[in-house]
Design a protein around this motif. Structure first.
Motif, PDB file in Angstrom:
ATOM      1  N   ARG A   4      12.527   7.206   2.896  1.00 27.94           N
ATOM      2  CA  ARG A   4      11.644   7.627   1.811  1.00 27.94           C
ATOM      3  C   ARG A   4      10.222   7.279   2.190  1.00 27.94           C
ATOM      4  NH1 ARG A   4       9.218   4.439  -1.759  1.00 27.94           N
ATOM      5  NH2 ARG A   4       9.628   2.235  -1.738  1.00 27.94           N
ATOM      6  N   ILE A   5       9.276   8.044   1.708  1.00 32.42           N
ATOM      7  CA  ILE A   5       7.868   7.766   1.988  1.00 32.42           C
ATOM      8  C   ILE A   5       7.445   6.562   1.166  1.00 32.42           C
ATOM      9  CG2 ILE A   5       5.505   8.621   1.791  1.00 32.42           C
ATOM     10  CD1 ILE A   5       6.626  11.418   2.363  1.00 32.42           C
ATOM     11  N   ASP A   6       6.950   5.544   1.847  1.00 33.89           N
ATOM     12  CA  ASP A   6       6.508   4.318   1.203  1.00 33.89           C
ATOM     13  C   ASP A   6       5.004   4.330   0.955  1.00 33.89           C
ATOM     14  OD1 ASP A   6       6.751   1.468   0.387  1.00 33.89           O
ATOM     15  OD2 ASP A   6       5.589   1.123   2.216  1.00 33.89           O
ATOM     16  N   MET A   7       4.241   4.920   1.905  1.00 33.48           N
ATOM     17  CA  MET A   7       2.784   4.869   1.786  1.00 33.48           C
ATOM     18  C   MET A   7       2.158   6.083   2.453  1.00 33.48           C
ATOM     19  SD  MET A   7       0.073   2.016   3.169  1.00 33.48           S
ATOM     20  CE  MET A   7       0.214   2.529   4.867  1.00 33.48           C
ATOM     21  N   ILE A   8       1.069   6.546   1.870  1.00 30.89           N
ATOM     22  CA  ILE A   8       0.184   7.537   2.483  1.00 30.89           C
ATOM     23  C   ILE A   8      -1.109   6.801   2.786  1.00 30.89           C
ATOM     24  CG2 ILE A   8      -1.130   9.660   2.151  1.00 30.89           C
ATOM     25  CD1 ILE A   8       1.864  10.193   2.223  1.00 30.89           C
ATOM     26  N   GLY A  45       4.622   4.338  -7.611  1.00 30.96           N
ATOM     27  CA  GLY A  45       5.386   5.152  -6.667  1.00 30.96           C
ATOM     28  C   GLY A  45       4.912   4.932  -5.244  1.00 30.96           C
ATOM     29  N   VAL A  46       4.538   6.006  -4.578  1.00 33.10           N
ATOM     30  CA  VAL A  46       4.093   5.938  -3.192  1.00 33.10           C
ATOM     31  C   VAL A  46       2.763   5.189  -3.108  1.00 33.10           C
ATOM     32  CG1 VAL A  46       3.377   7.318  -1.195  1.00 33.10           C
ATOM     33  CG2 VAL A  46       5.281   8.089  -2.620  1.00 33.10           C
ATOM     34  N   ARG A  47       2.687   4.189  -2.215  1.00 28.68           N
ATOM     35  CA  ARG A  47       1.445   3.442  -2.027  1.00 28.68           C
ATOM     36  C   ARG A  47       0.397   4.350  -1.382  1.00 28.68           C
ATOM     37  NH1 ARG A  47       3.741  -0.177   1.882  1.00 28.68           N
ATOM     38  NH2 ARG A  47       1.664  -1.042   2.192  1.00 28.68           N
ATOM     39  N   PHE A  48      -0.878   4.076  -1.685  1.00 27.82           N
ATOM     40  CA  PHE A  48      -1.988   4.880  -1.188  1.00 27.82           C
ATOM     41  C   PHE A  48      -3.046   3.944  -0.619  1.00 27.82           C
ATOM     42  CE2 PHE A  48      -6.004   7.276  -2.444  1.00 27.82           C
ATOM     43  CZ  PHE A  48      -6.019   8.046  -1.287  1.00 27.82           C
TER      44      PHE A  48
END
Length: 132
Positions: A4-8, A45-48
């Motif tokens: 799963r995508i953890d961070m962008i 959700g997804v870290r940025f």
């Protein structure tokens, strides 16, 4: 379970300027104190995050190539509750210095969409699926 995508993360030239734009213009919360090459926004959700480009070759052990001008390699998409809210945000971002790419419009796939670029040319879609 799959990955799963953890961070962008965005690699940026001017970390202070970019943090200010995303904080002050787009409204992202951040606790970064202005020190160090890494800044992470508070996001469900997804870290940025953002990382300064200058130290990146040392981290990677090789020199990456970065796009110049309008960056067509990715977009960040912001979903607002209504079309009206998306239109207001587009106008506010442009008034605060965001570069307009296209004005709000209804797309054939059912989304209300507009697009701006941040100070370093990264595309940001401001839209709504009108889910309230």
């Amino acid at each position: 379970m799959g990955a799963r995508i953890d961070m962008i993360g965005i690699f940026v030239t001017d970390l202070g300027r970019m943090v200010a734009f995303y904080r002050d213009v787009l409204g992202f919360e951040i606790t970064w104190d202005g020190n160090g090459p890494y800044a992470e926004f508070v996001n469900d959700g997804v870290r940025f995050s953002m990382y300064a480009r200058a130290p990146l070759p040392g981290l990677l052990g090789q020199t990456p190539i970065f796009p110049a001008g309008l960056n067509g390699t990715f977009e960040l998409a912001l979903d607002l509750p209504t079309s009206a809210a998306a239109d207001r945000m587009f106008a506010a971002v442009v008034a605060a210095g965001g570069r307009p790419i296209y004005a709000p419009r209804d797309e054939p796939w059912g989304m209300h969409s507009s697009m701006v670029a941040d100070p370093e040319g990264n595309l940001i879609e401001i839209g709504s699926w009108n889910r309230g």
